[in-house]
Every structure is written in C-alpha cells, then in structure tokens.
Scaffold this motif. Structure first.
Motif, PDB file in Angstrom:
ATOM      1  N   MET A  68       4.942  39.937 -24.132  1.00 49.32           N
ATOM      2  CA  MET A  68       4.681  39.030 -25.261  1.00 49.32           C
ATOM      3  C   MET A  68       3.470  39.225 -26.120  1.00 49.32           C
ATOM      4  SD  MET A  68       7.577  37.339 -24.781  1.00 49.32           S
ATOM      5  CE  MET A  68       7.441  36.157 -25.870  1.00 49.32           C
ATOM      6  N   SER A  69       2.490  40.033 -25.874  1.00 51.93           N
ATOM      7  CA  SER A  69       1.472  40.230 -26.640  1.00 51.93           C
ATOM      8  C   SER A  69       1.554  41.334 -27.246  1.00 51.93           C
ATOM      9  CB  SER A  69       0.079  39.975 -25.875  1.00 51.93           C
ATOM     10  OG  SER A  69      -0.289  38.585 -25.319  1.00 51.93           O
ATOM     11  N   TYR A  70       2.292  42.499 -26.808  1.00 49.20           N
ATOM     12  CA  TYR A  70       2.129  43.686 -27.357  1.00 49.20           C
ATOM     13  C   TYR A  70       3.729  44.505 -27.606  1.00 49.20           C
ATOM     14  CZ  TYR A  70       1.838  48.958 -26.464  1.00 49.20           C
ATOM     15  OH  TYR A  70       1.707  50.314 -26.608  1.00 49.20           O
ATOM     16  N   LEU A  71       4.531  44.595 -26.850  1.00 49.41           N
ATOM     17  CA  LEU A  71       6.004  45.324 -27.148  1.00 49.41           C
ATOM     18  C   LEU A  71       6.736  44.619 -27.919  1.00 49.41           C
ATOM     19  CD1 LEU A  71       6.753  46.407 -23.272  1.00 49.41           C
ATOM     20  CD2 LEU A  71       5.770  47.879 -25.378  1.00 49.41           C
ATOM     21  N   TYR A  72       6.960  43.301 -27.497  1.00 45.86           N
ATOM     22  CA  TYR A  72       7.869  42.318 -28.466  1.00 45.86           C
ATOM     23  C   TYR A  72       7.298  42.110 -29.557  1.00 45.86           C
ATOM     24  CZ  TYR A  72      10.738  38.588 -29.753  1.00 45.86           C
ATOM     25  OH  TYR A  72      11.522  37.709 -30.446  1.00 45.86           O
ATOM     26  N   VAL A 104      14.958  51.750 -25.396  1.00 46.74           N
ATOM     27  CA  VAL A 104      16.330  51.441 -25.693  1.00 46.74           C
ATOM     28  C   VAL A 104      16.669  49.879 -24.932  1.00 46.74           C
ATOM     29  CG1 VAL A 104      18.700  51.503 -25.060  1.00 46.74           C
ATOM     30  CG2 VAL A 104      17.327  53.679 -25.920  1.00 46.74           C
ATOM     31  N   ARG A 105      15.902  49.784 -23.821  1.00 46.83           N
ATOM     32  CA  ARG A 105      16.048  48.390 -23.114  1.00 46.83           C
ATOM     33  C   ARG A 105      14.545  48.265 -23.075  1.00 46.83           C
ATOM     34  NH1 ARG A 105      20.500  50.318 -19.249  1.00 46.83           N
ATOM     35  NH2 ARG A 105      22.537  48.980 -19.601  1.00 46.83           N
ATOM     36  N   MET A 106      13.971  46.920 -23.329  1.00 48.92           N
ATOM     37  CA  MET A 106      12.552  46.798 -23.248  1.00 48.92           C
ATOM     38  C   MET A 106      12.033  46.147 -21.789  1.00 48.92           C
ATOM     39  SD  MET A 106      10.156  46.640 -25.337  1.00 48.92           S
ATOM     40  CE  MET A 106      11.049  46.877 -26.685  1.00 48.92           C
ATOM     41  N   ARG A 107      13.002  45.921 -21.052  1.00 46.63           N
ATOM     42  CA  ARG A 107      12.791  45.849 -19.641  1.00 46.63           C
ATOM     43  C   ARG A 107      12.277  46.889 -18.956  1.00 46.63           C
ATOM     44  NH1 ARG A 107      14.339  41.076 -17.130  1.00 46.63           N
ATOM     45  NH2 ARG A 107      16.079  39.707 -18.310  1.00 46.63           N
ATOM     46  N   SER A 108      13.046  47.966 -19.192  1.00 44.50           N
ATOM     47  CA  SER A 108      12.474  49.420 -18.679  1.00 44.50           C
ATOM     48  C   SER A 108      11.192  49.602 -19.357  1.00 44.50           C
ATOM     49  CB  SER A 108      13.512  50.519 -19.350  1.00 44.50           C
ATOM     50  OG  SER A 108      14.721  50.329 -18.537  1.00 44.50           O
ATOM     51  N   ALA A 109      10.912  49.485 -20.633  1.00 46.03           N
ATOM     52  CA  ALA A 109       9.327  49.597 -21.045  1.00 46.03           C
ATOM     53  C   ALA A 109       8.287  48.751 -20.216  1.00 46.03           C
ATOM     54  CB  ALA A 109       9.368  49.547 -22.515  1.00 46.03           C
ATOM     55  N   VAL A 110       8.713  47.601 -20.023  1.00 45.29           N
ATOM     56  CA  VAL A 110       7.857  46.598 -19.173  1.00 45.29           C
ATOM     57  C   VAL A 110       7.620  46.887 -17.958  1.00 45.29           C
ATOM     58  CG1 VAL A 110       7.543  44.320 -18.332  1.00 45.29           C
ATOM     59  CG2 VAL A 110       8.609  44.655 -20.706  1.00 45.29           C
ATOM     60  N   ALA A 169      -8.165  47.855 -29.227  1.00 45.31           N
ATOM     61  CA  ALA A 169      -7.447  46.715 -29.528  1.00 45.31           C
ATOM     62  C   ALA A 169      -6.033  46.422 -29.093  1.00 45.31           C
ATOM     63  CB  ALA A 169      -7.724  46.135 -30.740  1.00 45.31           C
ATOM     64  N   VAL A 170      -5.233  47.606 -29.121  1.00 44.11           N
ATOM     65  CA  VAL A 170      -3.940  47.548 -28.887  1.00 44.11           C
ATOM     66  C   VAL A 170      -3.681  47.622 -27.556  1.00 44.11           C
ATOM     67  CG1 VAL A 170      -2.032  49.033 -28.979  1.00 44.11           C
ATOM     68  CG2 VAL A 170      -3.009  48.602 -30.855  1.00 44.11           C
ATOM     69  N   MET A 171      -4.470  48.359 -26.760  1.00 44.43           N
ATOM     70  CA  MET A 171      -4.595  48.325 -25.270  1.00 44.43           C
ATOM     71  C   MET A 171      -4.858  47.047 -24.442  1.00 44.43           C
ATOM     72  SD  MET A 171      -3.178  51.471 -24.520  1.00 44.43           S
ATOM     73  CE  MET A 171      -2.116  50.946 -26.052  1.00 44.43           C
ATOM     74  N   GLU A 172      -5.868  46.207 -25.141  1.00 40.55           N
ATOM     75  CA  GLU A 172      -6.341  45.051 -24.566  1.00 40.55           C
ATOM     76  C   GLU A 172      -4.971  44.248 -24.814  1.00 40.55           C
ATOM     77  OE1 GLU A 172      -8.112  42.080 -22.894  1.00 40.55           O
ATOM     78  OE2 GLU A 172      -8.629  44.299 -23.117  1.00 40.55           O
ATOM     79  N   LEU A 173      -4.298  44.279 -25.717  1.00 46.12           N
ATOM     80  CA  LEU A 173      -3.135  43.264 -25.918  1.00 46.12           C
ATOM     81  C   LEU A 173      -2.158  43.587 -24.877  1.00 46.12           C
ATOM     82  CD1 LEU A 173      -2.561  43.084 -29.777  1.00 46.12           C
ATOM     83  CD2 LEU A 173      -3.435  41.426 -28.558  1.00 46.12           C
ATOM     84  N   ALA A 174      -2.156  44.895 -24.560  1.00 42.29           N
ATOM     85  CA  ALA A 174      -1.090  45.339 -23.352  1.00 42.29           C
ATOM     86  C   ALA A 174      -1.698  44.740 -22.069  1.00 42.29           C
ATOM     87  CB  ALA A 174      -1.126  46.887 -23.247  1.00 42.29           C
TER      88      ALA A 174
END
Length: 269
Positions: A86-90, A151-157, A75-80
C-alpha cells in the motif's frame, strides 16, 4: 544512432530514442523496472529497440530517475519497508497509469509522432503499468509487451519477507492488479508478447505462463534461458552497456513490434 532526448512530459521525466528518417513516426511507450535498470535512461540503454521504426519514449516511474529523492533509491526502499503493497507497489503502479494520458498528450505535442495507435512495453513493476493501461484505458494500442512483469501483484508482495497483513482495503487493491483475472479486458485491446526469464522468480514465471494461457491466441510467450529478473547490472540508474541476455530480449521485442506495426499498414523500412 541519434542521441537520446531527455525531457519532461506533464511532469513525467522521459528518455526518447528517435527512429531513423524524417517525418512523423509511430510511438512506443515504456515503463521501466524497479530492479536494474531502474530509470528511464537505463531502461532505454538496456532495451533500445533500435530496429523498430518508431519513437521509443521511456517514461520514468514515480520517485525514479529525475524524480529520485536525494539522487538515490533510499526513499523508495523505505516505502517498501513501511508497507510493500500500500505504500510502494500499488501506489506506484496507480500513479504511473493515472499520469500517463497527460504525459502521452505532452509527448505528442513535443515530438513528431503520428496519431495512430501506440505500442506499450513494461518491465517488472513497469509491466504492471503497461497491463493496467491495456486493461483500463481507452488509448488505442497496436501491440503490447511485458518483460518479467508483475502480472499478479500478490506474487510481487510475496517477494518481500514475512506474511503480508491483508485487510479489506489491501485485498481490494491487490485483486485489482491480478491481470490473469483481467485477461479478457487485455485480449480485447491488443496482442501481447509476454517475455519471461526462465530464471526469474518462480512466482512471477508461473504468472507469466498463466497470463499467456489465459490470453490464448492474443498472446505469445518468449522464454529467455538463463535470464533472471534484472536486465542490467547494479546500480542500474545510469545507462550502461547492453548485457547479452538483454540483447536477446531486445531482439524479440524488436521482431514483435515490427510485425504488428506492419499489421497496421504503416510502411516499414
């Protein structure tokens, strides 16, 4: 070693590791990775911090551990897949940070922890939670640490395939979790140890170095040669034997928290 204590604090599952001895002890709170180890119990096994004379309470991230849907991470991977930001990381970071004050109050009511400043620790996406708590909350903290953190969410995206379609809402969300830009808020709160695997994702590694540079004398960098992003082997849900590189991380974190506990004037064994 005393056995881990499993429980729930204001709806948040936790795994607590007690210190040796009796009486009220300091508290360190952690948030785990969404890579392995991806549950509070597995994170406690990977980084138990047995040498720190404090309660180590490992909180579960949303939809992980006891909050998994159908006992897995599908279910987590589906959100990703739907929307990585906007559905997962944040929302995961926001929820974990927002539910923390009530969870902390519940932990204090359940366990014999003292009322002094706490330590905070986060790995990967859990690192973003620890950084957000440092940047935004008023909870007293004696020291913080992050491991291979977002540390920077852009890098995670950017770790997800394809170009992310930013709009005004998602730009605001991702900028709110640029903790290099918010280094001043963090430095005012507590000293921070930044643990970074030299084989972590290049973007996350670069952000770790940038955060240490921005924090200046309020931070230290601990580089771990050979460490990639995870701290445990897959699937990383159940507790597993500590890997050698995780043991190196654990030793560095133990030294860090012991030193800063001593700075608070609490007696150490």
């Amino acid at each position: 070693m005393d056995s881990p204590i499993r429980g729930t604090a204001a709806g948040v599952p936790f795994t607590a590791l007690p210190p040796a001895g009796d009486g009220a002890a300091p508290l360190i709170v952690t948030w785990h990775m969404l890579d392995a180890p991806r549950s509070d119990a597995a994170f406690a096994a990977a980084l138990p911090l047995h040498g720190v004379p404090a309660w180590r309470v490992h909180l579960g991230m949303p939809m992980c551990g006891a909050r998994m849907v159908d006992g897995g991470m599908d279910a987590v991977m589906e959100l990703a897949r739907q929307d990585a930001l906007m559905s997962y990381l944040y929302p995961f970071v926001r929820q974990a940070a927002e539910e923390f004050p009530a969870a902390l109050a519940s932990v204090r009511a359940q366990l014999p922890v003292d009322d002094g400043p706490i330590g905070v620790l986060g790995g990967s996406l859990g690192g973003a939670v620890a950084l957000r708590v440092l940047a935004e909350s008023e909870i007293p903290v004696f020291a913080g640490a992050v491991v291979n953190a977002a540390v920077r969410m852009r890098s995670a995206v950017d770790l997800f395939p394809g170009a992310y379609p930013y709009d005004a809402e998602s730009e605001k969300a991702v900028d709110s979790m640029d903790f290099v830009a918010r280094a001043g808020d963090i430095a005012d709160r507590a000293p921070l140890l930044v643990v970074s695997g030299e084989s972590d994702y290049p973007g996350l590694r670069a952000d770790a170095l940038a955060l240490v540079d921005a924090l200046g004398e309020r931070s230290e960098l601990l580089s771990i040669p050979g460490l990639a992003h995870p701290l445990a082997e897959e699937p990383g849900i159940e507790p597993a034997p500590q890997l050698p590189l995780a043991r190196e991380v654990d030793a560095g974190l133990t030294r860090w928290f012991r030193r800063h506990l001593a700075d608070t004037g609490r007696p150490l064994p």
